[in-house]
Design a protein around this motif. Structure first.
Motif, PDB file in Angstrom:
ATOM      1  N   LEU A 175       1.088  -0.979   0.190  1.00 26.88           N
ATOM      2  CA  LEU A 175       0.016   0.148   0.219  1.00 26.88           C
ATOM      3  C   LEU A 175       0.809   1.461   0.556  1.00 26.88           C
ATOM      4  CD1 LEU A 175      -2.785   0.755   0.163  1.00 26.88           C
ATOM      5  CD2 LEU A 175      -3.009   0.590   2.453  1.00 26.88           C
ATOM      6  N   ALA A 176       2.281   1.016   0.625  1.00 23.42           N
ATOM      7  CA  ALA A 176       2.902   2.384   0.916  1.00 23.42           C
ATOM      8  C   ALA A 176       3.735   2.700  -0.641  1.00 23.42           C
ATOM      9  CB  ALA A 176       4.007   2.190   1.683  1.00 23.42           C
ATOM     10  N   ASP A 177       4.013   1.681  -1.323  1.00 25.08           N
ATOM     11  CA  ASP A 177       4.360   1.720  -2.453  1.00 25.08           C
ATOM     12  C   ASP A 177       3.710   2.222  -3.632  1.00 25.08           C
ATOM     13  OD1 ASP A 177       7.099   0.510  -1.566  1.00 25.08           O
ATOM     14  OD2 ASP A 177       6.384  -0.780  -2.690  1.00 25.08           O
ATOM     15  N   ALA A 178       1.648   2.082  -3.364  1.00 21.45           N
ATOM     16  CA  ALA A 178       0.884   2.482  -4.472  1.00 21.45           C
ATOM     17  C   ALA A 178       1.102   4.059  -3.863  1.00 21.45           C
ATOM     18  CB  ALA A 178       0.308   1.333  -3.909  1.00 21.45           C
ATOM     19  N   ILE A 179       1.064   3.782  -2.933  1.00 25.02           N
ATOM     20  CA  ILE A 179       1.129   5.755  -2.095  1.00 25.02           C
ATOM     21  C   ILE A 179       1.686   5.991  -3.287  1.00 25.02           C
ATOM     22  CG2 ILE A 179       0.865   7.383  -0.303  1.00 25.02           C
ATOM     23  CD1 ILE A 179      -0.640   5.146   0.740  1.00 25.02           C
TER      24      ILE A 179
ATOM     25  N   ALA B 244      -0.727  12.895  -7.513  1.00 24.68           N
ATOM     26  CA  ALA B 244      -2.292  12.336  -7.881  1.00 24.68           C
ATOM     27  C   ALA B 244      -2.806  12.709  -6.595  1.00 24.68           C
ATOM     28  CB  ALA B 244      -2.822  11.169  -7.897  1.00 24.68           C
ATOM     29  N   PHE B 245      -1.805  12.628  -5.389  1.00 17.95           N
ATOM     30  CA  PHE B 245      -2.350  12.114  -3.519  1.00 17.95           C
ATOM     31  C   PHE B 245      -2.310  13.968  -3.339  1.00 17.95           C
ATOM     32  CE2 PHE B 245      -2.735   8.150  -2.624  1.00 17.95           C
ATOM     33  CZ  PHE B 245      -3.932   7.383  -2.121  1.00 17.95           C
ATOM     34  N   SER B 246      -0.684  14.417  -3.754  1.00 18.65           N
ATOM     35  CA  SER B 246      -0.876  15.869  -3.344  1.00 18.65           C
ATOM     36  C   SER B 246      -1.960  16.937  -3.959  1.00 18.65           C
ATOM     37  CB  SER B 246       1.031  16.271  -3.946  1.00 18.65           C
ATOM     38  OG  SER B 246       2.165  15.246  -3.203  1.00 18.65           O
TER      39      SER B 246
ATOM     40  N   VAL C   1       2.421  20.190   1.175  1.00 15.24           N
ATOM     41  CA  VAL C   1       1.999  19.048   0.979  1.00 15.24           C
ATOM     42  C   VAL C   1       2.784  17.555  -0.499  1.00 15.24           C
ATOM     43  CG1 VAL C   1      -0.462  17.348   0.008  1.00 15.24           C
ATOM     44  CG2 VAL C   1      -0.327  19.279   1.085  1.00 15.24           C
ATOM     45  N   ARG C   2       3.655  17.705  -1.028  1.00 15.83           N
ATOM     46  CA  ARG C   2       4.493  17.379  -2.129  1.00 15.83           C
ATOM     47  C   ARG C   2       5.352  16.535  -1.075  1.00 15.83           C
ATOM     48  NH1 ARG C   2       5.359  20.047  -6.801  1.00 15.83           N
ATOM     49  NH2 ARG C   2       3.445  19.705  -7.898  1.00 15.83           N
TER      50      ARG C   2
ATOM     51  N   ILE D  89       2.550  13.761   2.173  1.00 19.07           N
ATOM     52  CA  ILE D  89       2.132  12.878   1.767  1.00 19.07           C
ATOM     53  C   ILE D  89       3.304  11.711   1.738  1.00 19.07           C
ATOM     54  CG2 ILE D  89       1.576  11.827  -0.702  1.00 19.07           C
ATOM     55  CD1 ILE D  89      -0.305  13.286   0.073  1.00 19.07           C
ATOM     56  N   PRO D  90       4.982  12.521   2.188  1.00 18.90           N
ATOM     57  CA  PRO D  90       5.532  11.160   2.330  1.00 18.90           C
ATOM     58  C   PRO D  90       5.692  11.752   3.684  1.00 18.90           C
ATOM     59  CG  PRO D  90       7.090  12.724   1.089  1.00 18.90           C
ATOM     60  CD  PRO D  90       5.248  13.486   1.449  1.00 18.90           C
TER      61      PRO D  90
END
Length: 480
Positions: A72-76, A82-84, A98-99, A103-104
């Motif tokens: 899951l961490a890899d996929a994020i 996109a999450f950022s 955020v970036r 997110i990290p």
């Protein structure tokens, strides 16, 4: 406009309540998506899915669960941009913040607890009274309620240890900032994360939150949010003898002594105004030794006044809007209150409209000449506002720091090691930073005292919270 769904048993589902709540873009002050209002029926469905998934998930080895958390961490990480973008639009935060940070840190939460769950909490004892060993077993179905100020970061801070310990989870993100939780659920589905292990139920606190907290099959609640809501949750959990951890408000002092290091000013400006002051760890009461008060005040006000307010996409933006219209009005009402209480506005004090944007922007505001018992200095305002106070000696600094019903965090700025240790020991809060701010080692316990919280998160404390210890004794001597 986009409409997000409930995520139950690994797939998106329509809410049993057909109503939706608007999700606003804080930069423009207008809705851009809709979130389900949610209902107790949605919580019941999620709990049923979690209970069905629990036997298989809880019986996995720690290393097997670690593999899923790392996937899951890899996929994020693959989808980090996109999450950022999603988080920045939902919250109005500068994209760089955020970036580069949030997110990290969300990814790091999953990786840390993936490693932690391969390290056993169990112990063994012998010779005194037979052979004893302890088991730390998962609780079953647990609920996590996360706030709007750090949506994905604080959601994963709770999800990761709950899942690592072998529980199945019902997560209730804030209805103000629900979008990154929806993206997390979609990401989990895409990698084939076991269905029912992670369920996201969107909706209001009055419906979904209350139903989750009171559900008899939910064995623990981890909550981050306001002290007012935390009090209500604690009462419900106490009535059911349900495990609960509460990370609530803060009114954090920063103590600046004459020998403060050179980076103090720059760091405290960040500590005061990062995320527009909407971090429970922000330093909102700045206590300054009288010998340096005038010079420090002048430099601090200048730095605050020069912070660039603007849209998240602008690389130069340092301050975005606050995250909702009610919160915007609350912060402005406290500034008005400070004026009524006799405070002097040194900078800011008003709403602003940078580059023509019509969202919920407030200029960074610095206020002095307020007594420590004023409401402005006692209540958690959670915005880009700070108060300055002078002190004459160490004892007065300590008294001012502790003159609060909150006890979450503090920072001490001095090159005197003996003073630093004394202040750290005597300030009534859960974490004290010396000559730094917001540095976090995920192995350490995190939480507050007094009205700031109950229990601890982080490291092995989080794994202990999400498990139940059981002692097994094997007799080695004849009975009697």
């Amino acid at each position: 406009m986009e409409q997000i769904a409930q995520w139950i048993a690994g797939r998106p589902q329509a809410s049993s309540d057909a109503a939706f709540l608007p999700v606003h873009d804080p930069v423009h002050g207008k809705p851009y998506a809709y979130c389900p209002r949610g209902s107790s029926d949605d919580v019941d469905a999620a709990v049923a899915a979690a209970r069905a998934a629990y036997p298989a998930w809880s019986r996995m080895s720690g290393s097997q669960r670690a593999q899923w958390l790392n996937r899951l961490a890899d996929a994020i990480e693959v989808r980090s941009e996109a999450f950022s973008q999603c988080e920045s639009r939902d919250t109005g935060k500068p994209l760089a913040l955020v970036r580069d940070i949030e997110i990290p840190r969300a990814i790091a939460n999953f990786r840390f607890f993936a490693a932690a769950c391969t390290q056993s909490l169990d112990q063994a004892f012998h010779q005194e009274a037979g052979l004893n060993y302890t088991l730390h077993q998962p609780l079953g179905v647990v609920g996590v309620i996360s706030p709007w100020n750090l949506p994905l970061y604080l959601l994963t801070w709770k999800l990761a240890p709950a899942l690592a310990a072998g529980n199945c989870v019902i997560a209730k993100p804030s209805e103000i900032t629900p979008m990154s939780a929806d993206l997390l659920a979609r990401t989990a589905q895409e990698i084939g994360f076991p269905a029912g292990v992670l369920n996201i139920v969107q909706g209001s606190g009055e419906t979904v939150g209350a139903a989750l907290v009171s559900h008899l099959d939910v064995k623990a609640i981890s909550f981050t949010g306001s002290t007012t809501v935390g009090h209500r949750i604690a009462a419900v959990c106490a009535d059911q003898f349900k495990k609960v951890t509460l990370e609530m408000g803060g009114k954090n002092p920063a103590l600046v002594f004459q020998d403060a290091p050179a980076h103090t000013l720059q760091t405290l400006v960040r500590a005061a105004f990062q995320n527009s002051g909407q971090i429970c760890l922000c330093g909102s009461r700045i206590l300054i030794h009288r010998d340096i008060y005038a010079d420090f005040k002048k430099a601090f006000v200048t730095a605050a006044s020069n912070l660039k307010i603007g849209a998240p996409s602008d690389p130069g933006t340092q301050l975005g809007p606050v995250m909702s219209e009610p919160h915007f009005r609350k912060v402005l009402s406290y500034i008005a209150m400070a004026r009524e209480e006799g405070g002097s506005i040194l900078c800011g004090g008003d709403a602003v409209s940078p580059s023509g944007y019509e969202g919920w922007f407030i200029a960074p505001t610095v206020i002095e000449n307020l007594p420590m018992d004023s409401r402005f200095c006692q209540d958690e305002i959670f915005g880009p506002v700070v108060s300055l106070h002078a002190f004459d000696d160490d004892d007065q600094a300590l008294a001012l720091a502790n003159a609060s019903r909150y006890g979450l965090a503090a920072s001490v700025w001095t090159n005197d090691l003996a003073r630093a240790h004394r202040m750290a020991a005597e300030i009534e809060c859960g974490i004290v930073w010396i000559n730094t701010w917001m540095q976090r080692d995920l192995r350490t316990p995190f939480g507050g005292m007094k009205d700031s919280g109950f229990g601890r998160e982080g490291g092995m404390e989080a794994l202990k919270f999400f498990t139940e210890p059981k002692t097994v004794c094997i007799g080695t001597l004849p009975n009697g």
